[in-house]
Design a protein around this motif. Structure first.
Motif, PDB file in Angstrom:
ATOM      1  N   HIS A  21       0.844  -1.209   0.000  1.00  0.00           N
ATOM      2  CA  HIS A  21       0.000   0.000   0.000  1.00  0.00           C
ATOM      3  C   HIS A  21       0.874   1.252   0.000  1.00  0.00           C
ATOM      4  CE1 HIS A  21      -3.512  -2.443   1.907  1.00  0.00           C
ATOM      5  NE2 HIS A  21      -3.532  -2.500   0.596  1.00  0.00           N
ATOM      6  N   HIS A  58      -0.474  -5.928  -6.798  1.00  0.00           N
ATOM      7  CA  HIS A  58      -0.898  -5.902  -5.390  1.00  0.00           C
ATOM      8  C   HIS A  58      -2.187  -6.694  -5.193  1.00  0.00           C
ATOM      9  CE1 HIS A  58      -2.115  -4.738  -1.444  1.00  0.00           C
ATOM     10  NE2 HIS A  58      -3.170  -4.080  -1.902  1.00  0.00           N
ATOM     11  N   GLU A  62      -2.789  -9.797  -2.781  1.00  0.00           N
ATOM     12  CA  GLU A  62      -3.801  -9.714  -1.735  1.00  0.00           C
ATOM     13  C   GLU A  62      -4.802 -10.872  -1.863  1.00  0.00           C
ATOM     14  OE1 GLU A  62      -4.815  -5.516  -0.081  1.00  0.00           O
ATOM     15  OE2 GLU A  62      -6.400  -6.100  -1.443  1.00  0.00           O
ATOM     16  N   HIS A 117     -10.812   2.001   0.133  1.00  0.00           N
ATOM     17  CA  HIS A 117     -10.610   0.561  -0.030  1.00  0.00           C
ATOM     18  C   HIS A 117      -9.687   0.017   1.074  1.00  0.00           C
ATOM     19  CE1 HIS A 117     -10.672  -3.218  -2.304  1.00  0.00           C
ATOM     20  NE2 HIS A 117      -9.423  -3.348  -1.884  1.00  0.00           N
ATOM     21  N   ASP A 122      -9.879  -3.551   2.972  1.00  0.00           N
ATOM     22  CA  ASP A 122      -8.688  -4.357   3.273  1.00  0.00           C
ATOM     23  C   ASP A 122      -8.586  -4.661   4.775  1.00  0.00           C
ATOM     24  OD1 ASP A 122      -8.035  -4.369   0.607  1.00  0.00           O
ATOM     25  OD2 ASP A 122      -6.397  -2.924   0.765  1.00  0.00           O
TER      26      ASP A 122
HETATM   27 FE   LIG Z   1      -4.916  -3.528  -0.706  1.00  0.00          FE
END
Ligand SMILES: [Fe+2]
Ligand SMILES: [Fe+2]
Length: 134
Positions: A21, A58, A62, A117, A122
């Motif tokens: 992030h 990413h 994730e 987000h 997350d």
């Molecule tokens: Fe993320």
């Protein structure tokens, strides 16, 4: 001035994902700085592509992580990633068509999306992961 600096409210408690992030924010801020410095053309298109690739990577990491920890909200979360990448692709196409000229709407989207987000979505798989690993 960065569009959105890193701060502790973005810490979801999973170090590897925090690092990614952080990287996304760095690229976004670099892009924003280039835009506000009046840059356009190939250098902006390249940064837009770099950020898009970093987001794609990413999300894949994730999603693998969510599956590893057996996160029950996986499907919905993955769908949000797909929608975000679709919207990102639309913006990237517009920017390319405009000769590498980014715009405020794109930056509003980026800032709102990253913020909401990470903090709103997350954090949920992270809370689940902490629960199963302890
Ligand atoms: Fe993320
Ligand atoms: Fe996510």
């Amino acid at each position: 001035m960065p569009l959105m600096p890193w701060d502790k409210t973005l810490d979801i408690g999973v170090a590897a994902m925090n690092d990614e992030h952080h990287d996304l924010l760095d690229i976004m801020n670099e892009l924003y700085d280039a835009h506000t410095a009046g840059k356009h053309g190939a250098s902006i298109n390249a940064l837009v592509a770099k950020l898009g690739a970093a987001c794609t990577e990413h999300f894949a990491h994730e999603e693998a992580y969510m599956q590893r920890v057996g996160y029950p909200g996986f499907d919905g979360h993955k769908m949000l990633h797909v929608k975000l990448l679709t919207r990102y692709g639309e913006f990237a196409g517009q920017i390319r068509s405009a000769g590498g000229e980014a715009n405020d709407e794109f930056f509003h989207f980026l800032k709102f999306w990253l913020n909401s987000h990470i903090k709103g979505v997350d954090t949920k798989y992270a809370a689940h992961a902490v629960g199963v690993s302890r």
